[in-house]
Design an enzyme around this catalytic site. Structure first.
Site, PDB file in Angstrom:
ATOM      1  N   LYS A  73       0.826  -1.220   0.000  1.00 28.41           N
ATOM      2  CA  LYS A  73       0.000   0.000   0.000  1.00 28.41           C
ATOM      3  C   LYS A  73       0.853   1.261   0.000  1.00 28.41           C
ATOM      4  O   LYS A  73       0.649   2.169  -0.795  1.00 28.41           O
ATOM      5  CB  LYS A  73      -0.886   0.054   1.260  1.00 28.41           C
ATOM      6  CG  LYS A  73      -1.839  -1.071   1.439  1.00 28.41           C
ATOM      7  CD  LYS A  73      -2.744  -0.823   2.634  1.00 28.41           C
ATOM      8  CE  LYS A  73      -2.026  -0.867   3.969  1.00 28.41           C
ATOM      9  NZ  LYS A  73      -1.572  -2.201   4.359  1.00 28.41           N
ATOM     10  N   THR A  74       1.815   1.275   0.931  1.00 29.50           N
ATOM     11  CA  THR A  74       2.642   2.466   1.078  1.00 29.50           C
ATOM     12  C   THR A  74       3.453   2.720  -0.187  1.00 29.50           C
ATOM     13  O   THR A  74       3.549   3.848  -0.657  1.00 29.50           O
ATOM     14  CB  THR A  74       3.579   2.310   2.285  1.00 29.50           C
ATOM     15  OG1 THR A  74       2.785   2.041   3.431  1.00 29.50           O
ATOM     16  CG2 THR A  74       4.400   3.545   2.516  1.00 29.50           C
ATOM     17  N   GLU A 105       2.400   6.392   9.999  1.00 23.19           N
ATOM     18  CA  GLU A 105       3.057   5.213  10.543  1.00 23.19           C
ATOM     19  C   GLU A 105       4.571   5.315  10.536  1.00 23.19           C
ATOM     20  O   GLU A 105       5.225   4.866  11.459  1.00 23.19           O
ATOM     21  CB  GLU A 105       2.637   3.963   9.743  1.00 23.19           C
ATOM     22  CG  GLU A 105       1.241   3.529  10.082  1.00 23.19           C
ATOM     23  CD  GLU A 105       0.776   2.363   9.238  1.00 23.19           C
ATOM     24  OE1 GLU A 105       1.293   2.204   8.117  1.00 23.19           O
ATOM     25  OE2 GLU A 105      -0.096   1.630   9.704  1.00 23.19           O
ATOM     26  N   LYS A 127     -14.178  -1.051  -6.921  1.00 20.01           N
ATOM     27  CA  LYS A 127     -15.114  -0.009  -7.332  1.00 20.01           C
ATOM     28  C   LYS A 127     -14.350   1.037  -8.117  1.00 20.01           C
ATOM     29  O   LYS A 127     -13.212   1.359  -7.786  1.00 20.01           O
ATOM     30  CB  LYS A 127     -15.705   0.618  -6.066  1.00 20.01           C
ATOM     31  CG  LYS A 127     -16.754   1.642  -6.275  1.00 20.01           C
ATOM     32  CD  LYS A 127     -17.706   1.670  -5.095  1.00 20.01           C
ATOM     33  CE  LYS A 127     -17.202   2.567  -3.991  1.00 20.01           C
ATOM     34  NZ  LYS A 127     -18.167   2.711  -2.902  1.00 20.01           N
ATOM     35  N   GLU A 182      15.349 -23.946 -17.445  1.00 25.48           N
ATOM     36  CA  GLU A 182      16.043 -25.163 -17.047  1.00 25.48           C
ATOM     37  C   GLU A 182      17.533 -24.964 -16.844  1.00 25.48           C
ATOM     38  O   GLU A 182      18.129 -25.602 -15.995  1.00 25.48           O
ATOM     39  CB  GLU A 182      15.829 -26.253 -18.112  1.00 25.48           C
ATOM     40  CG  GLU A 182      14.568 -27.030 -17.882  1.00 25.48           C
ATOM     41  CD  GLU A 182      14.304 -28.049 -18.963  1.00 25.48           C
ATOM     42  OE1 GLU A 182      14.932 -27.963 -20.028  1.00 25.48           O
ATOM     43  OE2 GLU A 182      13.469 -28.928 -18.732  1.00 25.48           O
ATOM     44  N   ARG A 198       1.082 -21.657 -40.478  1.00 23.99           N
ATOM     45  CA  ARG A 198      -0.038 -20.878 -41.008  1.00 23.99           C
ATOM     46  C   ARG A 198       0.429 -19.860 -42.041  1.00 23.99           C
ATOM     47  O   ARG A 198       1.440 -19.187 -41.840  1.00 23.99           O
ATOM     48  CB  ARG A 198      -0.734 -20.116 -39.871  1.00 23.99           C
ATOM     49  CG  ARG A 198      -1.604 -20.994 -39.022  1.00 23.99           C
ATOM     50  CD  ARG A 198      -2.209 -20.205 -37.884  1.00 23.99           C
ATOM     51  NE  ARG A 198      -2.963 -21.075 -37.010  1.00 23.99           N
ATOM     52  CZ  ARG A 198      -3.161 -20.817 -35.723  1.00 23.99           C
ATOM     53  NH1 ARG A 198      -2.678 -19.730 -35.194  1.00 23.99           N
ATOM     54  NH2 ARG A 198      -3.861 -21.646 -34.995  1.00 23.99           N
TER      55      ARG A 198
END
Lengths: 575, 95
Positions: free
Chosen positions: A49-50, A74, A219, A314, A453
């Site tokens: 978040k920070t 914080e 949202k 690998e 193709r």
């Protein structure tokens, strides 16, 4: 005035976006966060978040010239600066340039005694001052829920938070408010009820022992947005989100052809190789030379001066380089020149989506024109085949969109050669197959083109040779016992050579006989001619003799007549 | 007289709001009653000096900060509950 009315009308119809500058996030949201509105970012501890909010402010300042305010509840400014210094963000410098204002809000409940009515005007004053000091357009409150620990009166606090978000909107700043995820609610104290515009949930989940970070828009009012979970990465350059599902099938195709690195293979592919930006799948059993073929393709790309990203699941970089040297291919110079990037990771290092995220990021950073994944079958160690398939679909689309030619190798089991364990062959434009054929006490490689193709391609099997001097494809013999390869093919070749020699000798012999016959005939003709001319001579001699006799007889008769004194010429001859 | 002003108090307000005015009136009354002659009150209006909010970590308004004697104490609210104010200023034993 009319103009501003028009603009207002437009802004009513279309929500203005504020670009975050975070890789991928702006793509998902169609431009960024809602401008001038607060966005809630919530998630558990350590989910980023920070960092997300810090990057939002820093990128805004650096990339878009929008100053920002970071109000931390914080961590102190010094701690934050240290934490993000590893991402290359110099917060002190940004503060000096007046592009960033930091404010650390410290709340110590023990020091505070509550008596009577109060409000949080002090917070507003501080925030307002910080915004005004740099002319901020972006604001981060990280995390505002710390206030709940500091103030016992929740009634007042909630009323003030409501006022705060209203106030932020009135200020016209684009804000990120972070919140800790709670039990059954998005945030511990339910602050999502005040932020009604956009809510992002970050998640850090462990599946099968590998952790994947994911992001989801719960949202986003007034804007189209993907509702899926998007994996994201946090690395030395910051945050990156993968717009993994926002790709479509609307990419433009290229008519340009590029070589496979093996002339004979190009020849089999209609003489010119692969289409650029196509996807090539190479299936093969163990030890069939898949990596070698991939390395040749990488080499060819580098020879064209194009960057190539080689994703090895690998082998390590050094191992690949060493092994390719043994077949006469030196990749080291390309690595040194920066054209080839060998990125080796174990599939088990992290979850599948993190791999995808990693590949996206590497592709964005390195901008290759060719990407090789060797091998994709290993990815199913960390996820189910369905998941691997869905990731590969995204990857194929992603590369095609970027006009990148992608080359995948896939390990197949001998009993299911013409299928891939993950069912991805239908995604591929070209599908090559190398199989080991065991016969006469040896194993040989046989090469097929299963599909290609959009081009005429050879239907012939070829023997695939790996020698000290490289890869070659040679014609295989088809006999009653099947395809002949290896020493059986050599034997066949020797036999044919002997047969051809014998035929040549026979011809010589015949020609010789004919010559002699011709000579004999000539001699015979000469002899016959000689005989004829001898007879002719004889005949001539006889004729001459008879003429002479005639003449002599006539003379004798005349003499006789003269002797008889014949008076008249009427005396008839022969009387 | 070294301990004449041993109570150094700061009252943070934001404009002359009713709450702030009430706080100031309540504080004046309490100090006159309990700390006569031993206190000084400094009023800081954050609307005029917003920078000062950071130093004392002010969020709530009004906030009374007891700078001296140490340790620093903070009392938030309009100071209408005299008992609580006295407890906050360490003038009354905490119950």
């Amino acid at each position: 005035m009319a103009e501003t009315d028009g603009q207002r009308e437009l802004s009513h119809r279309q929500l203005a976006k504020c670009p975050t500058g975070i890789t991928g996030l702006d793509e998902i949201t169609g431009g960024g966060l809602p401008r001038g509105r607060p966005t809630l970012v919530c998630g558990g501890a350590g989910c980023g978040k920070t960092l997300l909010s810090m990057e939002f402010v820093v990128r805004g300042a650096v990339n878009y010239g929008e100053p920002g305010v970071f109000m931390s509840f914080e961590e102190t400014a010094e701690e934050l600066a240290k934490n993000v210094a590893s991402l290359g963000f110099d917060l002190a410098d940004l503060e000096k340039q007046k592009l960033l204002a930091m404010d650390f809000v410290y709340i110590e409940r023990r020091e505070i005694q509550e008596t009577g009515e109060y409000d949080l005007e002090g917070l507003f004053v501080r925030l307002g001052h910080a915004i005004d000091s740099v002319g901020a357009k972006r604001v981060v409150l990280d995390t505002v829920e710390a206030l709940f620990a500091g103030f016992p009166n929740e009634m007042i606090l909630r009323a003030e938070l409501r006022r705060l978000f209203r106030w932020l909107k009135d200020k016209g700043v684009t804000a990120i408010i972070t919140g800790e995820r709670g039990e059954g609610t998005l945030t511990r104290h339910g602050i999502e009820e005040y932020v009604s515009d956009a809510v992002i949930v970050l998640d850090h989940r462990v599946v099968g022992q590998s952790a994947t970070r994911r992001m989801r828009f719960v949202k986003y009012r007034g804007s189209l947005h993907g509702s899926d979970e998007y994996p994201f990465l946090i690395d030395e350059t910051g945050f990156s989100v993968l717009p993994v599902t926002s790709l479509g099938l609307d990419y433009a195709v290229s008519m340009e052809r590029i070589t496979s690195g093996i002339p004979r293979l190009d020849h089999m592919l209609g003489g010119q190789g692969y289409f650029r930006a196509s996807s090539v799948l190479l299936s093969g059993t163990a030890g069939s030379g898949k990596s070698s073929l991939a390395a040749y393709f990488a080499d060819a790309a580098c020879r064209r001066g194009e960057r190539c990203l080689y994703l090895a699941f690998e082998e390590s970089q050094d191992q690949i380089i060493r092994n390719m040297r043994s077949i006469g291919l030196d990749l080291a110079p390309w690595v040194d020149k920066g054209l080839l990037k060998l990125h080796a990771t174990r599939p088990t290092l992290y979850g599948l989506e993190m791999h995808l995220a990693m590949i996206h990021k590497l592709t964005n950073d390195f901008q290759p024109r060719t990407v090789i994944m060797d091998p994709i079958s290993n990815l199913s160690i960390v996820a189910s085949n369905e998941e691997v398939k869905s990731i590969l679909i995204r990857l194929v689309d992603f590369f095609k969109n970027r006009k990148i030619t992608s080359f995948y190798t896939n390990l197949t089991h001998p009993d299911q050669l013409e299928e891939t364990s993950t069912g991805v062959s239908s995604l591929m434009d070209v599908w090559l197959l190398v199989v080991n054929v065991e016969s006469n006490g040896e194993r040989n490689r046989v090469f097929h083109i299963l599909k290609s193709r959009g081009m005429a391609h050879s239907n012939q099997l070829r023997e695939f040779l790996i020698t000290d001097s490289g890869i070659d494809l040679v014609d295989a013999y088809i006999g009653p016992g099947g395809v002949l390869t290896g020493s059986a093919r050599l034997q066949q070749e020797a036999q044919e050579k002997a047969a051809a020699l014998a035929a040549q000798e026979e011809l010589e012999h015949r020609r010789h006989v004919l010559d002699r016959k011709r000579q004999i005939m000539g001699a015979q003709v000469a002899a016959l001619q000689a005989e004829i001319s001898a007879e002719e001579e004889e005949l001539q001699a006889l004729q001459d003799q008879s003429k002479l006799q005639h003449k002599v007889a006539a003379e004798e008769r005349e003499q006789l007549a003269a002797a008889r004194n014949a008076d008249s010429p009427e005396v008839k001859e022969g009387e | 007289m070294p301990n004449e002003k041993d109570y150094e108090l700061r009252l943070y307000v934001a404009g002359m709001t009713p709450k702030c005015l009430a706080a100031f009136a309540n504080l004046k009354k309490i100090c006159e009653e309990h700390l006569e002659g031993r206190y000084s009150i400094q009023i800081i209006d954050l609307l005029e000096n917003p920078k000062l909010a950071q130093g004392d970590q002010i969020l709530a308004i009004p906030t009374l900060v007891r700078k001296l004697p140490e340790p620093v104490r903070k009392i938030i609210g309009d100071l209408s509950n005299t008992e609580k104010v006295l407890v906050g200023l360490d003038l009354r034993e905490r119950i």
